[in-house]
Motif scaffolding. Structure first.
Motif, PDB file in Angstrom:
ATOM      1  N   SER A   1       0.619  -1.574  -0.056  1.00 60.95           N
ATOM      2  CA  SER A   1       0.150   0.265   0.157  1.00 60.95           C
ATOM      3  C   SER A   1       0.693   1.562  -0.281  1.00 60.95           C
ATOM      4  O   SER A   1       0.658   2.570  -0.559  1.00 60.95           O
ATOM      5  N   LEU A   2       1.788   0.638   0.485  1.00 63.34           N
ATOM      6  CA  LEU A   2       3.176   2.228   0.817  1.00 63.34           C
ATOM      7  C   LEU A   2       3.396   2.786  -0.794  1.00 63.34           C
ATOM      8  O   LEU A   2       3.621   3.977  -1.393  1.00 63.34           O
ATOM      9  N   ARG A   3       3.591   1.127  -1.810  1.00 64.50           N
ATOM     10  CA  ARG A   3       4.553   1.425  -2.603  1.00 64.50           C
ATOM     11  C   ARG A   3       3.378   2.163  -3.442  1.00 64.50           C
ATOM     12  O   ARG A   3       3.238   3.058  -4.703  1.00 64.50           O
ATOM     13  N   ALA A   4       1.822   1.918  -3.575  1.00 63.46           N
ATOM     14  CA  ALA A   4       0.878   2.242  -3.992  1.00 63.46           C
ATOM     15  C   ALA A   4       0.650   3.520  -4.306  1.00 63.46           C
ATOM     16  O   ALA A   4       0.649   4.506  -5.108  1.00 63.46           O
ATOM     17  N   GLY A   5       0.581   4.158  -3.372  1.00 60.56           N
ATOM     18  CA  GLY A   5      -0.115   5.178  -2.379  1.00 60.56           C
ATOM     19  C   GLY A   5       1.458   5.810  -3.403  1.00 60.56           C
ATOM     20  O   GLY A   5       1.499   7.459  -3.831  1.00 60.56           O
ATOM     21  N   VAL A   6       3.258   5.861  -2.882  1.00 69.40           N
ATOM     22  CA  VAL A   6       3.794   6.370  -3.696  1.00 69.40           C
ATOM     23  C   VAL A   6       3.734   6.979  -5.222  1.00 69.40           C
ATOM     24  O   VAL A   6       3.971   7.939  -5.370  1.00 69.40           O
ATOM     25  N   LEU A   7       3.524   5.928  -5.320  1.00 73.34           N
ATOM     26  CA  LEU A   7       3.391   5.300  -7.012  1.00 73.34           C
ATOM     27  C   LEU A   7       1.715   6.993  -7.535  1.00 73.34           C
ATOM     28  O   LEU A   7       1.705   7.263  -8.701  1.00 73.34           O
ATOM     29  N   SER A   8       0.644   6.319  -7.556  1.00 74.10           N
ATOM     30  CA  SER A   8      -0.588   7.581  -7.167  1.00 74.10           C
ATOM     31  C   SER A   8      -0.141   9.041  -6.897  1.00 74.10           C
ATOM     32  O   SER A   8      -0.236   9.518  -7.983  1.00 74.10           O
ATOM     33  N   LEU A   9       0.520   9.101  -6.349  1.00 73.29           N
ATOM     34  CA  LEU A   9       1.340  10.739  -6.084  1.00 73.29           C
ATOM     35  C   LEU A   9       1.911  10.944  -7.484  1.00 73.29           C
ATOM     36  O   LEU A   9       1.956  12.010  -7.761  1.00 73.29           O
ATOM     37  N   LEU A  10       2.705   9.975  -8.117  1.00 75.80           N
ATOM     38  CA  LEU A  10       3.955  10.117  -9.026  1.00 75.80           C
ATOM     39  C   LEU A  10       2.743  10.220 -10.749  1.00 75.80           C
ATOM     40  O   LEU A  10       3.615  11.182 -11.134  1.00 75.80           O
ATOM     41  N   ILE A  11       1.681   9.576 -10.860  1.00 74.46           N
ATOM     42  CA  ILE A  11       0.998   9.725 -11.308  1.00 74.46           C
ATOM     43  C   ILE A  11       0.828  11.216 -11.325  1.00 74.46           C
ATOM     44  O   ILE A  11       0.143  11.941 -12.437  1.00 74.46           O
ATOM     45  N   PHE A  12      -0.129  11.854 -10.464  1.00 70.10           N
ATOM     46  CA  PHE A  12      -0.695  12.688 -10.243  1.00 70.10           C
ATOM     47  C   PHE A  12       0.225  14.225 -10.181  1.00 70.10           C
ATOM     48  O   PHE A  12       0.175  15.047 -11.253  1.00 70.10           O
ATOM     49  N   VAL A  13       1.765  13.711  -9.514  1.00 68.76           N
ATOM     50  CA  VAL A  13       2.863  14.989 -10.285  1.00 68.76           C
ATOM     51  C   VAL A  13       2.891  14.440 -11.495  1.00 68.76           C
ATOM     52  O   VAL A  13       3.210  16.582 -12.013  1.00 68.76           O
ATOM     53  N   ILE A  14       3.201  13.595 -11.855  1.00 68.39           N
ATOM     54  CA  ILE A  14       2.861  13.552 -13.759  1.00 68.39           C
ATOM     55  C   ILE A  14       1.716  14.088 -14.677  1.00 68.39           C
ATOM     56  O   ILE A  14       1.968  15.117 -15.382  1.00 68.39           O
ATOM     57  N   PHE A  15       0.892  13.878 -14.016  1.00 64.62           N
ATOM     58  CA  PHE A  15      -0.690  14.453 -14.614  1.00 64.62           C
ATOM     59  C   PHE A  15      -0.500  15.829 -14.245  1.00 64.62           C
ATOM     60  O   PHE A  15      -0.460  16.780 -15.577  1.00 64.62           O
ATOM     61  N   ALA A  16      -0.745  16.509 -13.912  1.00 64.10           N
ATOM     62  CA  ALA A  16       0.057  17.461 -13.452  1.00 64.10           C
ATOM     63  C   ALA A  16       0.299  18.743 -13.853  1.00 64.10           C
ATOM     64  O   ALA A  16       0.298  19.816 -13.724  1.00 64.10           O
ATOM     65  N   LEU A  17       1.901  18.298 -13.875  1.00 64.68           N
ATOM     66  CA  LEU A  17       2.748  18.765 -15.096  1.00 64.68           C
ATOM     67  C   LEU A  17       2.572  18.858 -16.148  1.00 64.68           C
ATOM     68  O   LEU A  17       2.656  19.731 -16.573  1.00 64.68           O
ATOM     69  N   ALA A  18       1.985  17.771 -16.997  1.00 64.21           N
ATOM     70  CA  ALA A  18       1.765  17.941 -18.386  1.00 64.21           C
ATOM     71  C   ALA A  18       0.526  18.954 -18.214  1.00 64.21           C
ATOM     72  O   ALA A  18       0.223  19.340 -19.435  1.00 64.21           O
ATOM     73  N   TRP A  19      -0.668  18.295 -17.725  1.00 65.72           N
ATOM     74  CA  TRP A  19      -1.411  19.620 -17.445  1.00 65.72           C
ATOM     75  C   TRP A  19      -0.835  21.218 -17.794  1.00 65.72           C
ATOM     76  O   TRP A  19      -1.093  21.939 -18.464  1.00 65.72           O
ATOM     77  N   HIS A  20       0.061  21.554 -16.691  1.00 68.15           N
ATOM     78  CA  HIS A  20       0.736  22.674 -16.914  1.00 68.15           C
ATOM     79  C   HIS A  20       1.150  23.262 -18.163  1.00 68.15           C
ATOM     80  O   HIS A  20       1.366  24.271 -18.446  1.00 68.15           O
ATOM     81  N   LEU A  21       2.224  22.541 -18.537  1.00 68.39           N
ATOM     82  CA  LEU A  21       2.913  22.663 -19.446  1.00 68.39           C
ATOM     83  C   LEU A  21       1.932  22.470 -20.637  1.00 68.39           C
ATOM     84  O   LEU A  21       2.240  23.083 -21.294  1.00 68.39           O
ATOM     85  N   GLY A  22       0.818  21.650 -20.870  1.00 67.56           N
ATOM     86  CA  GLY A  22      -0.365  21.799 -21.744  1.00 67.56           C
ATOM     87  C   GLY A  22      -0.557  23.416 -21.573  1.00 67.56           C
ATOM     88  O   GLY A  22      -1.128  23.437 -22.933  1.00 67.56           O
ATOM     89  N   THR A  23      -1.309  24.058 -20.757  1.00 68.92           N
ATOM     90  CA  THR A  23      -1.187  25.513 -20.437  1.00 68.92           C
ATOM     91  C   THR A  23      -0.535  26.437 -20.109  1.00 68.92           C
ATOM     92  O   THR A  23      -1.466  27.401 -20.082  1.00 68.92           O
TER      93      THR A  23
END
Ligand SMILES: Nc1ncnc2c1ncn2[C@@H]1O[C@H](COP(=O)(O)OP(=O)(O)OP(=O)(O)O)[C@@H](O)[C@H]1O
Ligand SMILES: [Mg+2]
Lengths: 281, 288
Positions: free
Chosen positions: A8-30
């Motif tokens: 669950s710890l690894r899953a949590g870290v991965l979730s956070l990572l996915i969110f950061v990548i998503f937010a970053l892509a979103w930020h760059l895209g807009t």
């Protein structure tokens, strides 16, 4: 067990990572967003003030975040019909869902009980249920508006109708499936029909009934947004539609986020209740 | 004292089969049991023992015939009869104590809650489950579940106990203890017991009469064996009694061969409505 925590710890870290990548892509895209294409002044006038202030472009995550914080600071203000806090709008939606869903519980569970207890009723009502169940609840809207003549009540009616079927079907199924040997225990103890209903049939069918209630609350929360878009006035669905007309995509995104969060909360609530009444065999 | 406290008169039970023709599990079956008697019924698996018990319990309606208890025809289940089910039939959402308490409060609806629990606890202790009363059936072993079922039946102090292989899932030690307990209760309270078993030794130790049922379909009561062993028999001494082996051999003989062949060689004078009573005893040694 030693593997569960790291997973669950690894899953949590991965979730956070996915969110950061998503937010970053979103930020760059807009990023280049705010200075939108120059607008025809006639069109700008038509669209109202907000549209001319550059908000028509896709907002970035920072913008959405800032707006979200602003909303969270003042969730419950009320400045007239078109400007209410998000908390107020969500509260309106939840009240409608609570009313429609609550009514459906009051009708579906006793009715489902009767249907489940009687093979005759089960067979006789089955065709009606099978035909009514797949009808989109929104198809009822015109009929509701015509007969009830009140948009708020019509929305509640639509929620009622869409919550009804899963609970009805599941209650009937749970009640008709109560193990014969448990009923026989009640029979040998000369337990009366009411006591038997509450002490044997209800606990035995409760897990199935709660599954139906969980499906229903999910559908009700899906439908309320659409229903409020149609009837207007108040509620989170109306809010989304209104902000779309204002071309405030930021607010639409925030509303989507909140609708998702509330839906998850409702689902978890019923999942927890279902777990409480589930028994191991 | 009436020797027809329980009277089964010519009952039949048929089940629909896939072929169309219903299968007759048994028909014209008669048996009477006196008040305070301990009757065991033995027969091969599937011959219809549980079906007879369910009819007695009022859970199943016979397709023909009647059952009278204390001169009154039964029309359904009742609190005068407690059933120990073959599948223990505990309510899985209740604890062991809760299951027994449910029976107690059904039997005496106006009893205060504290007393209901006290009686339930006493029944739980009686079957040796002290300490496990707050466990749910899923957390109990098969034998423990069966004991909760026994406690539930005993707790309502019925006039008649109907037991469907109540001790089959127990280890030898627990089984012995519970057999002694049931035998003691039966003799102290004058309860009438009807018990299904596959265990010949159990039947010999517990029963006053042993009913022999032939194989189905169309099962019959071949005979009723009177237990010749003394009333005050002790578990570890009965095998020394001269009548022990004659009785045991008679029963085993029935299970091995006669349960199958009986149908084809029905003895002359055999009357379904009044199965013969036999009493296997040691042959008197000829005087030298
Ligand atoms: N509801 C039912 N429908 C159809 N057939 C049934 C039904 N209940 C029992 N039977 C049949 O009746 C016969 C007798 O069943 P019963 O349960 O009385 O046997 P039994 O003597 O108790 O066996 P066992 O010792 O294995 O418990 C069996 O052949 C069974 O298949
Ligand atoms: Mg059986």
């Amino acid at each position: 067990m030693s593997n569960a925590a790291p997973l669950s710890l690894r899953a949590g870290v991965l979730s956070l990572l996915i969110f950061v990548i998503f937010a970053l892509a979103w930020h760059l895209g807009t990023r280049g967003g705010p200075s939108g294409p120059a607008m025809d002044p006639e069109y700008a006038k038509l669209m109202g003030a907000t549209a001319t202030q550059g908000k028509s472009a896709m907002p970035g995550p920072l913008e959405v975040g800032a707006k979200l914080v602003e909303h969270l600071r003042h969730p419950f203000y009320d400045r007239g019909p078109n400007d209410k806090g998000l908390g107020v709008q969500l509260a309106f939606s939840m009240l409608r869902v609570a009313a429609g869903y609550g009514l459906a519980v009051l009708v579906a569970i006793p009715l489902g009980f009767l249907i489940g207890m009687s093979p005759l009723m089960n067979k006789a009502l089955d065709p009606f249920i099978q035909v009514m169940k797949p009808v989109s609840p929104l198809a009822w809207m015109p009929l509701a508006l015509y007969t009830i003549k009140d948009s708020g009540l019509s929305a509640i009616f639509v929620i009622f109708i869409c919550s009804l079927w899963p609970m009805l079907v599941n209650t009937a199924f749970g009640v008709s499936g109560v193990r014969k040997e448990w009923l026989n225990v009640a029979r040998t103890l000369e337990v009366g029909p009411w006591r038997r209903a509450f002490t044997v049939i209800l606990p035995a069918a409760a897990p199935t009934i709660f599954t139906g209630m969980r499906i229903s609350i999910g559908i009700a929360w899906l439908v309320i947004v659409a229903a409020e878009m149609l009837v207007g006035g108040t509620g989170i669905g109306y809010f989304v539609w209104n902000e779309w007309n204002n071309l405030s995509i930021t607010n639409v995104i925030i509303a989507i986020l909140l609708i998702g969060l509330v839906g998850m909360l409702l689902d978890q609530l019923l999942a927890r209740a279902a777990r409480a009444v589930t028994f191991p065999e | 004292m009436s020797n027809r406290f329980i009277a089964i008169e010519g009952i039949a039970r048929r089940f629909p089969s896939r072929g169309g023709e219903p299968v007759t599990i048994f028909e014209n079956l008669s048996l009477s049991i006196a008040r305070g008697e301990f009757v065991c019924i033995i027969g091969h698996s599937g011959c219809g023992k549980s079906t007879v018990l369910n009819v007695l319990a009022g859970l199943d309606q016979p397709d023909a015939g009647f059952v009278f208890i204390d001169e009154k025809q039964i029309t359904g289940p009742g609190l005068d009869r407690a059933v120990i089910f073959q599948s223990h039939a505990l309510l899985p959402w209740k604890t062991a104590l809760g299951n027994v308490a449910y029976a107690v409060s059904s039997r005496w609806p106006s009893l205060p809650r504290a007393e209901v629990l006290e009686r339930a606890q006493r029944a739980i202790d009686l079957v040796g489950l002290h300490g496990a009363e707050m466990k749910r059936p899923a957390e109990l072993s098969g034998g423990m579940r069966q004991r909760v079922g026994i406690a539930r039946a005993l707790s309502i102090e019925p006039k008649i106990l109907l037991m469907d292989e109540p001790f089959s899932a127990l280890d030898a030690l627990t089984r012995g203890a519970l057999q002694d307990e049931v035998r003691r209760i039966c003799r102290d309270t004058g309860q009438t017991l009807f018990m299904i078993t596959h265990d010949v030794d159990e039947a010999m130790y517990l029963a006053d009469k042993i009913v022999l049922m032939t194989n189905g379909p169309g099962a019959m009561i071949a005979e009723i064996v009177e237990n010749p062993l003394p009333q005050d028999r002790k578990r570890d001494e009965i095998h020394r009694h001269p009548d022990y082996y004659p009785l045991r051999n008679h029963l085993i003989d029935f299970l091995v061969t006669r349960s199958v062949t009986f149908k084809n060689e029905i003895p002359v004078g055999y009357d379904r409505s009044k199965p013969p009573v036999v009493r296997p005893v040691a042959k008197q040694p000829a005087l030298a």
